[in-house]
Design a protein around this motif. Structure first.
Motif, PDB file in Angstrom:
ATOM      1  N   GLN A 160      11.762 -46.755  20.907  1.00 14.83           N
ATOM      2  CA  GLN A 160      12.846 -46.028  21.141  1.00 14.83           C
ATOM      3  C   GLN A 160      14.220 -47.026  21.185  1.00 14.83           C
ATOM      4  OE1 GLN A 160      13.362 -42.549  21.424  1.00 14.83           O
ATOM      5  NE2 GLN A 160      11.368 -42.926  20.986  1.00 14.83           N
ATOM      6  N   ASP A 161      13.999 -48.182  21.393  1.00 16.72           N
ATOM      7  CA  ASP A 161      15.351 -49.274  21.167  1.00 16.72           C
ATOM      8  C   ASP A 161      14.999 -50.303  20.531  1.00 16.72           C
ATOM      9  OD1 ASP A 161      13.244 -50.565  22.837  1.00 16.72           O
ATOM     10  OD2 ASP A 161      14.427 -51.190  24.502  1.00 16.72           O
ATOM     11  N   ASP A 191       8.497 -41.164   6.221  1.00 14.71           N
ATOM     12  CA  ASP A 191       9.397 -40.563   7.363  1.00 14.71           C
ATOM     13  C   ASP A 191       9.385 -41.412   8.586  1.00 14.71           C
ATOM     14  OD1 ASP A 191      10.225 -38.624   8.466  1.00 14.71           O
ATOM     15  OD2 ASP A 191       8.807 -37.765   9.512  1.00 14.71           O
ATOM     16  N   ARG A 192       9.709 -42.903   8.094  1.00 18.50           N
ATOM     17  CA  ARG A 192      10.011 -43.742   9.161  1.00 18.50           C
ATOM     18  C   ARG A 192      11.393 -44.456   8.841  1.00 18.50           C
ATOM     19  NH1 ARG A 192       4.535 -47.054   9.881  1.00 18.50           N
ATOM     20  NH2 ARG A 192       5.711 -47.912  11.621  1.00 18.50           N
ATOM     21  N   GLY A 249      24.616 -45.334   7.246  1.00 18.57           N
ATOM     22  CA  GLY A 249      23.953 -43.969   6.970  1.00 18.57           C
ATOM     23  C   GLY A 249      23.361 -43.818   5.296  1.00 18.57           C
ATOM     24  N   ARG A 274      14.277 -48.630  14.989  1.00 21.41           N
ATOM     25  CA  ARG A 274      15.099 -47.697  15.501  1.00 21.41           C
ATOM     26  C   ARG A 274      16.591 -47.578  14.661  1.00 21.41           C
ATOM     27  NH1 ARG A 274      16.744 -44.758  21.075  1.00 21.41           N
ATOM     28  NH2 ARG A 274      17.775 -43.079  20.222  1.00 21.41           N
ATOM     29  N   HIS A 275      17.178 -48.947  14.780  1.00 21.95           N
ATOM     30  CA  HIS A 275      18.350 -49.218  14.175  1.00 21.95           C
ATOM     31  C   HIS A 275      18.255 -50.329  13.404  1.00 21.95           C
ATOM     32  CE1 HIS A 275      20.067 -46.338  17.438  1.00 21.95           C
ATOM     33  NE2 HIS A 275      19.327 -47.049  18.381  1.00 21.95           N
ATOM     34  N   ARG A 332      11.953 -44.068   3.805  1.00 19.15           N
ATOM     35  CA  ARG A 332      12.056 -42.489   3.878  1.00 19.15           C
ATOM     36  C   ARG A 332      10.763 -41.861   3.419  1.00 19.15           C
ATOM     37  NH1 ARG A 332      16.633 -40.156   4.983  1.00 19.15           N
ATOM     38  NH2 ARG A 332      18.134 -41.725   4.295  1.00 19.15           N
ATOM     39  N   ARG A 366      24.957 -49.809  21.235  1.00 16.30           N
ATOM     40  CA  ARG A 366      23.722 -49.126  21.159  1.00 16.30           C
ATOM     41  C   ARG A 366      23.099 -49.774  22.721  1.00 16.30           C
ATOM     42  NH1 ARG A 366      25.657 -48.864  16.806  1.00 16.30           N
ATOM     43  NH2 ARG A 366      25.069 -47.110  15.355  1.00 16.30           N
ATOM     44  N   PRO A 375      15.138 -45.619   9.536  1.00 21.50           N
ATOM     45  CA  PRO A 375      15.718 -46.033  11.060  1.00 21.50           C
ATOM     46  C   PRO A 375      16.539 -44.871  11.220  1.00 21.50           C
ATOM     47  CG  PRO A 375      15.689 -47.965   9.406  1.00 21.50           C
ATOM     48  CD  PRO A 375      15.160 -46.689   8.761  1.00 21.50           C
ATOM     49  N   GLU A 376      16.884 -44.667  12.431  1.00 19.53           N
ATOM     50  CA  GLU A 376      17.874 -43.569  12.948  1.00 19.53           C
ATOM     51  C   GLU A 376      19.236 -43.882  12.534  1.00 19.53           C
ATOM     52  OE1 GLU A 376      19.111 -42.464  17.174  1.00 19.53           O
ATOM     53  OE2 GLU A 376      17.181 -42.289  16.965  1.00 19.53           O
ATOM     54  N   SER A 377      19.733 -45.113  12.888  1.00 23.32           N
ATOM     55  CA  SER A 377      21.033 -45.466  12.334  1.00 23.32           C
ATOM     56  C   SER A 377      21.016 -46.570  11.345  1.00 23.32           C
ATOM     57  CB  SER A 377      21.846 -45.660  13.442  1.00 23.32           C
ATOM     58  OG  SER A 377      21.318 -47.046  14.199  1.00 23.32           O
TER      59      SER A 377
END
Length: 202
Positions: free
Chosen positions: A4-5, A112-113, A82, A60-61, A109, A157, A115-117
């Protein structure tokens, strides 16, 4: 699956071709001056291309430092975020690593993995055709500002970088100080390619 981080700060490029080394010099400067928590990985990605996929899919980032052809005046730094990032990495093929990293993002992509940002901090190169050359002054001057942007991005973050009491000194022959000290002068070494393949002068 990414934690998550988890945060990845990645410098890509080739130190041997002048301003192509911008991304690597940025992560070098960041790591030398700042201590970061265990959830943040600072990585010299060099020209590894698809070999970087496992690192990207675990993040994640993601923040990327690179030399990018934005079509702007040489030495200009620009941040892109983005979904716009891949189009800049593939807009004009300046080197093998850029196409390779665009493929890394596309693969992440597809899996489906992604990064969120995602943030790209790029600088318009001044010179690439200088084998063994270092960053040009206009590009080198942007490294501290690029690191400052990264620090602000980390703080947003929830990460608080800690300034090191003593700078980390890399013992690699490619660390900036060693690289500069060991580089021969232009009159002593050909820096535009392999002289053996040049046509003979008339």
């Amino acid at each position: 699956m990414a934690s998550q981080d988890s945060i990845l700060i990645l410098g890509i490029g080739n130190l041997l071709w002048a301003d192509e080394g911008f991304g690597v010099r940025c992560v070098e400067a960041l790591n030398a001056a700042w201590a970061l928590p265990a959830n943040v990985t600072v990585l010299d990605g060099g020209t590894q291309g698809l070999y970087l996929l496992p690192f990207v899919t675990e993040a994640r980032h993601l923040l990327v430092f690179d030399a990018v052809d934005y079509g702007l005046p040489p030495g200009t730094m620009k941040r892109v975020e983005g979904d716009e990032v891949p189009q800049f990495l593939g807009a004009k093929k300046m080197s093998l690593h850029q196409t390779g990293f665009q493929e890394v993002l596309a693969s992440a992509r597809m899996l489906d993995r992604f990064p969120e940002s995602l943030l790209l901090i790029g600088v318009q190169p001044v010179e690439l055709e200088d084998f063994g050359g270092s960053l040009r002054p206009e590009v080198a001057a942007q490294v501290p500002e690029a690191v400052a942007i990264a620090l602000s991005w980390l703080r947003a973050r929830g990460v608080e970088p800690v300034l090191r009491k003593h700078r980390e000194v890399s013992r690699s022959a490619l660390a900036l100080a060693a690289y500069e000290d060991g580089r021969p002068a232009e009159q002593d070494a050909c820096r535009i390619g392999d002289v053996r393949f040049f046509p003979e002068a008339n």
